[in-house]
Design a protein around this motif. Sequence first.
Motif, PDB file in Angstrom:
ATOM      1  N   ARG A   1      -9.452   0.515   1.502  1.00 39.72           N
ATOM      2  CA  ARG A   1     -10.082  -0.477   0.614  1.00 39.72           C
ATOM      3  C   ARG A   1     -10.059   0.012  -0.832  1.00 39.72           C
ATOM      4  O   ARG A   1      -9.740  -0.749  -1.753  1.00 39.72           O
TER       5      ARG A   1
ATOM      6  N   VAL B   1      -6.426  -0.157  -2.157  1.00 37.89           N
ATOM      7  CA  VAL B   1      -5.977  -1.520  -2.467  1.00 37.89           C
ATOM      8  C   VAL B   1      -6.552  -1.939  -3.816  1.00 37.89           C
ATOM      9  O   VAL B   1      -5.845  -2.463  -4.681  1.00 37.89           O
TER      10      VAL B   1
ATOM     11  N   SER C   1       0.348  -2.836  -1.109  1.00 38.97           N
ATOM     12  CA  SER C   1      -1.059  -3.234  -1.166  1.00 38.97           C
ATOM     13  C   SER C   1      -1.233  -4.753  -1.025  1.00 38.97           C
ATOM     14  O   SER C   1      -2.239  -5.209  -0.511  1.00 38.97           O
TER      15      SER C   1
ATOM     16  N   ARG D   1      -3.829  -6.157   1.755  1.00 32.64           N
ATOM     17  CA  ARG D   1      -5.004  -6.989   1.444  1.00 32.64           C
ATOM     18  C   ARG D   1      -5.135  -8.106   2.483  1.00 32.64           C
ATOM     19  O   ARG D   1      -6.220  -8.346   3.010  1.00 32.64           O
TER      20      ARG D   1
END
Lengths: 318, 222
Positions: free
Chosen positions: A84, A87, B103, B107
């Motif tokens: 998390r 990202v 990424s 997500r």
Amino acid sequence: MPAKFIFTNILGVFVFNENYKLVDGLLFKDLDQFDEKEKHEKQIEEKHGSLEKPSGDDLYKILEFFKDKKYLSELRKKNIALTRVSVKDSVNNDLLIIQTIDAVEELNRTINLLTKRLREWYSLYNPEVSNKVKDHEKFVSSIVQKKKDKLLEELNIDKNDSLGAELKEKDVAAILLLASQINNHYKLRSHYEKYLQELEKETCPNLASILGVTISARLLDHSGSLKRLAEMPASTLQILGAEKALFRHLKNKRNPPPKYGMIHEHPLILNAPRKNHGRIARALADKASIAVRVDYFKGEFMGDKLRKDLEKKIKNLR
Amino acid sequence: MIAKSKIFEVYEDSNRRNIYTVNLVPGKKVYEEFIAKQNNIEYREWDPHSSKLAAAIHNRCQNIFIRKNDVVLYLGSSTGTTCSHVSDIVGKEGFVFAVDPASRVMRDLIFNLEGRKNVAPLLESANHIEKLAERVSLVDVIYQDIAQKSQLDIFLKNINVFLKKQGYAILCVKARSIDVTKKPKQIFNDIKFALEKTLTIVDQRTLEPFQKDHMLFIVKKK
Ligand SMILES: C[S@@+](CC[C@H](N)C(=O)[O-])C[C@H]1O[C@@H](n2cnc3c(N)ncnc32)[C@H](O)[C@@H]1O
């Protein structure tokens, strides 16, 4: 049995004996502790004397130790937390530039489509203006700002000679509503173009000074990041956007290789005689490639010098 | 009627046209898959157009060697389409490490696989073995689907470090991503040859008509 191996993962630092039994360790409370793993490893090593980092069969046994319900659920928690954060942290100016150039190009398509509709629609009412004013942006802003009579007067046309119908006020209003929306799209586009310029000033000033704001943004968009663009050979940068032609060439050598991709839009190429396009593309790509590397490594601004070199080189071609 | 198929934890219609897995998180879809309910059990259709593993099953693969309770290292998880079915198959007591370095897709994967307590997302490249070793355990199965030139090398490295002995590994190869100039057949032969040096090939499937010029290999570690 004495401690032999030291192994660190996102869960903590673990010490095993030669039978791979856990003899000591430290569990990380959070990701910050994992970031400082060297410090924690040192502390443990001071306690145990020299320890070995496992590899080969030893590593196998230790990874097997973690294949256990308890550790798997801890690995899940820590991996989620770390992923998390990563990202989140992956968002940077490159991605802002990419979204902005995509928005600009989508606005272009929308504007074109809607302006064609507007011309058809407005021409029921006042066709002479559309016929005379060919530039889309000028056409839209004229009819937003000025009434039919005034526009005809400016074009020296007697309003009784117009081919357009007299429409009710509400019908004209409906048409002009579309015009003012398109006009707003134009304003939005120029706002984003300025914003793009600012972003590139921070992110890739050298590249932008060689290739211009739009081509630079397109190259970034195509490659995905400044990093990838910087790692690319100049010859790849030169043909970026001409992948189809490249594949055709690779599959069958009788097809010529492409000489340029997106950089073909550059004024130095567009304004040059055709026979020189290939060689200018080559020179342009070489300089752009230097520029983007300087940008990626946050070097000094040298765009002016690169551009001068380039212009000199191109002059010698003629 | 949905009933057990020949493959563990995979179900099929009586006409054998569609395959399914049991939804680990009832009420939550992952992609645009069709949901069927029967005797209070929720099944998610496994679409061979969206998932290469499903395509291999449609092409008569008899065993995918992923079992209930397995721990799986999934390399190239993208937005989680196939990964979600693997998560269904291994079930509550199994586990999946989902690895992808992009990424943007990670997500989506985080949102799509929300609620799956047996999946751990890792934003990481399968090429970085040392970094992965800090984040995973030994595994029963490796599944790899990364369209990269060096995919064979990456596959072998991961098997070497993370796969248990006698464990199985599945490799999806897209010929184009290895070399656009060579014939797919040639590429698949080269890969087969390289795999056979250290591993036992237990199955090999083309994925037509669902995917063009793809091959799925299943190997066993000695
Ligand atoms: C074809 S997609 C995988 C689709 C997925 N297996 C499915 O069926 O749902 C390939 C993915 O591999 C990822 N990838 C590329 N290089 C990788 C690497 N070095 N390690 C892990 N994943 C990688 C890409 O980001 C992309 O998401």
